[in-house]
Design an enzyme around this catalytic site. Structure first.
Site, PDB file in Angstrom:
ATOM      1  N   ASN A 171      -0.993   5.131   7.956  1.00 45.48           N
ATOM      2  CA  ASN A 171      -1.212   6.185   6.970  1.00 45.48           C
ATOM      3  C   ASN A 171      -0.229   6.062   5.812  1.00 45.48           C
ATOM      4  OD1 ASN A 171      -3.464   7.857   7.939  1.00 45.48           O
ATOM      5  ND2 ASN A 171      -2.161   8.162   9.723  1.00 45.48           N
ATOM      6  N   HIS A 214       9.654   0.604   7.142  1.00 50.35           N
ATOM      7  CA  HIS A 214       8.804   0.430   5.970  1.00 50.35           C
ATOM      8  C   HIS A 214       9.673   0.060   4.775  1.00 50.35           C
ATOM      9  CE1 HIS A 214       5.645   2.389   8.276  1.00 50.35           C
ATOM     10  NE2 HIS A 214       6.478   3.387   8.511  1.00 50.35           N
ATOM     11  N   ALA A 274       6.046   9.164   6.718  1.00 50.07           N
ATOM     12  CA  ALA A 274       7.176   8.398   7.252  1.00 50.07           C
ATOM     13  C   ALA A 274       8.021   7.753   6.163  1.00 50.07           C
ATOM     14  CB  ALA A 274       6.664   7.331   8.216  1.00 50.07           C
TER      15      ALA A 274
END
Length: 244
Positions: free
Chosen positions: A171, A200, A115
């Protein structure tokens, strides 16, 4: 015959299968496995691409796929990845948290960017020396499986512990830890009901400068814990391996 195996027929497995269906990826046969047989059979029924459902990893290994994609869970990765590598088969690991506890010194294990991005720059910086890496992840409470009304820090600590506490959701933390090792990654996980994208932010201080990377990804419609970008990063990596 060039075959590809997929372990796990959830959101990521479906996107990879659909990439073969749409000819974004190419092989002769797709082999799929899920511990819930019904889910694998359902995915096969939705495809016209040559697809075979198997009942175990052993059955998949006997068919000698060129690449296997693990898209199931950390538990599955810990159990299956060593067995796949022992057969000399390339494996793409989506549940990267499992690799933190495995000493897999082999070129057969491949980790997609997931991601996030910029891992090439982070890996280069790690060679020179990384002083600090801080990951701040913001997700909707539904994606973290918590029931909180306001913005709340639900975790603060190491990447390794974050991957253990949130095995399906973090992850990204594990991938960062593997990329900048031996530097440590500090992680903050924030539950925010006003956030509808998995966000993120990565702050890095290294020997010759600083970096700041930010990613805001729509969650997969069938799985709020998974960013759509994670599945497409695996698809991109798989295409590269199949072209070799």
């Amino acid at each position: 015959m060039k075959r590809v195996g997929v372990i796990g027929c959830g959101a990521i497995g479906v996107i990879i299968a659909e990439a073969f269906e749409r000819r974004v990826l190419s092989c002769d046969e797709l082999i799929i496995y899920d511990y819930e047989l019904e889910r694998a059979e359902r995915l096969k029924s939705q495809l016209r691409f040559p697809t075979r459902v198997v009942l175990s990893l052993d059955e998949m290994l006997r068919l000698k796929p060129k690449v296997i994609v693990e898209a199931a869970s950390q538990q599955a990765a810990r159990e299956y990845v060593p067995r796949i590598v022992a057969k000399g088969i390339n494996v793409i690991v989506m549940s990267t948290g499992a690799l933190l506890g495995l000493n897999m010194q082999t070129g057969k294990v491949h980790v997609p960017s997931g991601a996030i991005g910029g891992l090439d720059a982070l890996s280069a910086a790690a060679l020179a020396g990384v002083d600090e890496v801080v990951l701040t992840t913001r997700k909707n409470p539904k994606a973290l499986d918590v029931n909180l009304v306001g913005e709340t820090v639900v975790y603060e600590g190491t990447a390794e512990e974050a991957a253990r506490r949130f095995p399906r959701e973090m992850n990204v933390a594990a991938t960062l830890a593997l990329t900048v090792k031996p530097a440590r990654v500090r992680v903050r996980v924030v539950s925010d009901p006003l956030v509808h994208r998995n966000t993120h932010e990565i702050s890095v201080k290294w020997r010759f400068g600083e970096m700041f990377l930010r990613f805001a990804n729509d969650p997969h419609p069938d799985n709020q814990r998974t960013s759509a970008l994670a599945a497409w990063s695996a698809t991109s990596l798989l295409r590269t391996l199949l072209e070799k």
